[in-house]
Design an enzyme around this catalytic site. Structure first.
Site, PDB file in Angstrom:
ATOM      1  N   ARG A 180       0.855  -1.206   0.000  1.00 42.96           N
ATOM      2  CA  ARG A 180       0.000   0.000   0.000  1.00 42.96           C
ATOM      3  C   ARG A 180       0.880   1.241   0.000  1.00 42.96           C
ATOM      4  NH1 ARG A 180      -1.430   1.815   4.517  1.00 42.96           N
ATOM      5  NH2 ARG A 180      -2.207  -0.134   5.391  1.00 42.96           N
ATOM      6  N   ASP A 220      -7.398  18.717 -14.289  1.00 40.50           N
ATOM      7  CA  ASP A 220      -7.679  17.389 -14.836  1.00 40.50           C
ATOM      8  C   ASP A 220      -7.214  17.409 -16.296  1.00 40.50           C
ATOM      9  OD1 ASP A 220      -8.866  15.180 -16.109  1.00 40.50           O
ATOM     10  OD2 ASP A 220     -10.605  15.189 -14.775  1.00 40.50           O
ATOM     11  N   TYR A 265     -16.134  16.995 -14.821  1.00 40.43           N
ATOM     12  CA  TYR A 265     -16.524  15.589 -14.963  1.00 40.43           C
ATOM     13  C   TYR A 265     -17.590  15.235 -13.909  1.00 40.43           C
ATOM     14  CZ  TYR A 265     -16.147  10.515 -14.968  1.00 40.43           C
ATOM     15  OH  TYR A 265     -16.427   9.174 -15.019  1.00 40.43           O
ATOM     16  N   LYS A 324      -8.368   6.322 -19.673  1.00 37.78           N
ATOM     17  CA  LYS A 324      -8.667   6.812 -21.019  1.00 37.78           C
ATOM     18  C   LYS A 324      -7.421   6.711 -21.908  1.00 37.78           C
ATOM     19  CE  LYS A 324     -12.466   7.643 -18.845  1.00 37.78           C
ATOM     20  NZ  LYS A 324     -12.813   8.912 -18.224  1.00 37.78           N
TER      21      LYS A 324
HETATM   22  C1  LIG Z   1     -13.308   9.303 -16.943  1.00 37.78           C
HETATM   23  C2  LIG Z   1     -12.913  10.615 -16.373  1.00 37.78           C
HETATM   24  C3  LIG Z   1     -12.678  10.784 -15.000  1.00 37.78           C
HETATM   25  C4  LIG Z   1     -12.898   9.662 -14.004  1.00 37.78           C
HETATM   26  O1  LIG Z   1     -11.959   8.650 -14.148  1.00 37.78           O
HETATM   27  P1  LIG Z   1     -12.235   7.106 -13.748  1.00 37.78           P
HETATM   28  O2  LIG Z   1     -10.987   6.441 -14.157  1.00 37.78           O
HETATM   29  O3  LIG Z   1     -13.446   6.672 -14.510  1.00 37.78           O
HETATM   30  O4  LIG Z   1     -12.480   7.079 -12.278  1.00 37.78           O
HETATM   31  C5  LIG Z   1     -12.262  12.026 -14.560  1.00 37.78           C
HETATM   32  N1  LIG Z   1     -12.105  13.062 -15.408  1.00 37.78           N
HETATM   33  C6  LIG Z   1     -12.321  12.952 -16.732  1.00 37.78           C
HETATM   34  C7  LIG Z   1     -12.119  14.133 -17.615  1.00 37.78           C
HETATM   35  C8  LIG Z   1     -12.731  11.725 -17.256  1.00 37.78           C
HETATM   36  O5  LIG Z   1     -12.972  11.630 -18.577  1.00 37.78           O
END
Ligand SMILES: *Cc1c(COP(=O)(O)O)cnc(C)c1O
Length: 395
Positions: free
Chosen positions: A51, A175, A103, A200
Site C-alpha cells: 500500500r 484534470d 466531470y 482513457k
Molecule cells: C473518466 C474521467 C474521470 C474519471 O476517471 P475514472 O478512471 O473513470 O475514475 C475524470 N475526469 C475525466 C475528464 C474523465 O474523462
C-alpha cells in the site's frame, strides 16, 4: 557523455532510467508481493508494504512524474480515486472553486461528499476569468479546472487561472485527461496538481481503470503521499503494468487519432444535418487561440449536434464501426450520448444551458482507418437525415 535530448514521445517508451537493471528485461516486472523482507534489523529497504509502495507501481509513478515535468507521481485505483484523494488535501472550513462543466464524478464528490465534511464549493464558468476571480472567498484554497471540458470542449486559460490562484494563495488542480502529457503540461504553466483518468488515453485499450496525480512542489508531494497511504486507494501491481505498457504507444496513438479527428470534424462541419461541431481545432471555436497557446495538439474527442433525439437515435442505430459506450481515449472509436450517459443525472434545463441537447453526440476517435470512419458516418447520417425529415413533417 552528454545525455541526448528526449522528447515526450521518446519518454513514453524510455524514461531517464533503463528499466530493470538486474536482468535487462525491457518490460517492468510485476511485483506481486504485499510485503517485503527486511534484511537488516534496523535499516529497512525502500519497500515494506505494497500500500505504501510497490516497485511496479513506483515505475509507473516515476514515469508519469517525468512525463508531466513534476517531481512526484501517484497511481490510484481510478481517476476518481486520484481526484478524490487530491481534494482530501482540503480541510473543514475550506472552499474550492470548481469549473461548471467538470466531470460528473468530480461534481458528485465535491457536492455530495466534501460538502458533508464542511468543505464548501462554488461552481464557476472558468472560461470567464473575471467570474472566476469574483468567486474567490477568503477561505478559498483551491481552483479546480478541466480544459478542454466535456462534452462541449470549452477552453479555460490555464495561465489566467494560475495567476488568480497565486494571487489568492490557492492551489490549482488541473484534470489533464483529454490532452495527456503529449499535448498539455499544466505544471509548466504553474499548476500545482495534475490529475488523469488513466483509464482513457494513457492506458488506451479499455482494459484498465486507473488514475494518476503529479505534483512538482516537494512539500505538496509529501502531503499527497501521506493521503495516498492513509486513504489507501492505490493501483495494484498488475494494473500498473498494463498502464505502463499502454503508455508506451500513447504518442503514436494520440497523434494518429487526432489526425483522424480533424478529418472527421472537417467532414461534419460541411454536412447539412450537423448543426454544430465542438472541437478546439476549429478556428471559429471561442477558445481556439487560448488552446493553441497552451497546448500542442487538439486531441481526438469532439461532439456534434444533430437536430433532435430522433436523428441522434437513428445515427447511433445505423453507425457500424464505433462502440456505443461511455468512456473515451481507446484504440476503438467510442460514440456516446451525453444526455443519457455522462450527464444523465443533470436536469434537462441545466444540461441544455451547457449545450448538451437531445441531439448531441460525443465521439472519441480510435485507430480505425480514417476513410472507413468517414464512410460509416456518411451512411449513418443519410439514414438519420431521412428519419429526421419524416419526424419533422409529423411533429
Ligand atoms: C473518466 C474521467 C474521470 C474519471 O476517471 P475514472 O478512471 O473513470 O475514475 C475524470 N475526469 C475525466 C475528464 C474523465 O474523462
Amino acid at each position: 557523455m552528454n545525455q541526448v535530448k528526449r522528447h515526450v514521445e521518446t519518454k513514453f517508451i524510455h524514461g531517464s532510467q533503463r528499466g530493470e537493471t538486474s536482468t535487462g528485461a525491457v518490460n517492468t516486472p510485476i511485483y506481486l508481493s504485499s510485503t517485503f523482507h527486511q534484511n537488516s534489523f534496523d535499516a529497512f529497504g525502500p519497500f515494506d508494504y505494497s500500500r505504501s509502495g510497490n516497485p511496479t507501481r513506483q515505475a509507473l509513478e516515476d514515469k508519469i512524474a517525468e512525463l508531466e515535468d513534476g517531481s512526484r507521481g501517484f497511481a490510484f485505483a481510478s481517476g476518481m480515486a486520484a481526484i478524490s484523494s487530491a481534494l482530501l488535501l482540503l480541510s473543514a472550513g475550506d472552499h474550492v472553486l470548481v469549473t461548471t462543466d467538470v466531470y460528473g464524478g468530480t461534481y458528485r464528490f465535491v457536492s455530495e461528499v466534501l460538502q458533508r465534511y464542511q468543505i464548501d464549493h462554488t461552481f464557476v464558468d472558468m472560461t470567464d476569468l473575471n467570474e472566476a476571480a469574483r468567486a474567490i472567498q477568503p477561505n478559498t484554497k483551491a481552483i479546480y479546472i478541466e480544459t478542454p471540458s466535456n462534452p462541449c470542449m470549452n477552453i479555460t486559460d490555464l495561465t489566467g487561472i494560475v495567476k488568480i490562484a497565486k494571487a489568492n494563495n490557492c492551489l490549482t488542480f488541473v484534470d489533464n485527461t483529454f490532452m495527456t502529457p503529449l499535448y498539455q503540461n499544466p505544471l509548466e504553466l504553474g499548476a500545482d496538481i495534475v490529475l488523469h483518468s488513466a483509464t482513457k488515453f494513457l492506458s488506451g485499450h479499455s482494459d484498465v481503470i486507473a488514475g494518476l496525480a503529479v505534483t512538482r512542489d516537494e512539500s505538496l508531494g509529501e502531503k499527497l503521499a501521506f493521503i495516498q497511504n492513509s486513504f489507501g486507494s492505490i493501483l495494484g501491481a498488475q494494473d500498473s503494468y498494463l498502464l505502463l505498457q499502454g503508455m508506451k504507444t500513447l504518442g503514436a496513438r494520440l497523434k494518429q487519432s487526432s489526425r483522424s479527428a480533424q478529418v472527421l470534424v472537417d467532414y461534419l462541419n460541411t454536412h447539412p444535418l450537423v448543426e454544430m461541431v465542438y472541437y478546439p481545432g476549429i478556428a471559429s471555436h471561442p477558445g481556439y487561440t487560448i488552446h493553441q497557446r497552451q497546448s500542442k495538439g487538439t486531441g481526438s474527442v469532439f461532439s456534434f449536434q444533430l437536430p433532435n433525439r430522433a436523428a441522434a437515435k437513428a445515427f447511433v442505430d445505423h453507425v457500424q464501426i464505433p462502440v456505443f459506450a461511455v468512456s473515451l481515449g481507446a484504440v476503438e472509436s467510442i460514440l456516446s450520448y451525453p444526455t443519457t450517459m455522462s450527464h444523465a443525472a443533470m436536469p434537462k434545463e441545466e444540461r441544455e444551458k451547457r449545450g448538451i441537447t437531445d441531439g448531441l453526440l460525443r465521439f472519441s476517435v480510435g485507430l480505425e482507418y480514417t476513410d472507413d470512419l468517414i464512410a460509416d458516418f456518411d451512411q449513418a447520417l443519410q439514414t438519420a437525415e431521412a428519419y429526421t425529415d419524416v419526424k419533422s413533417s409529423v411533429s
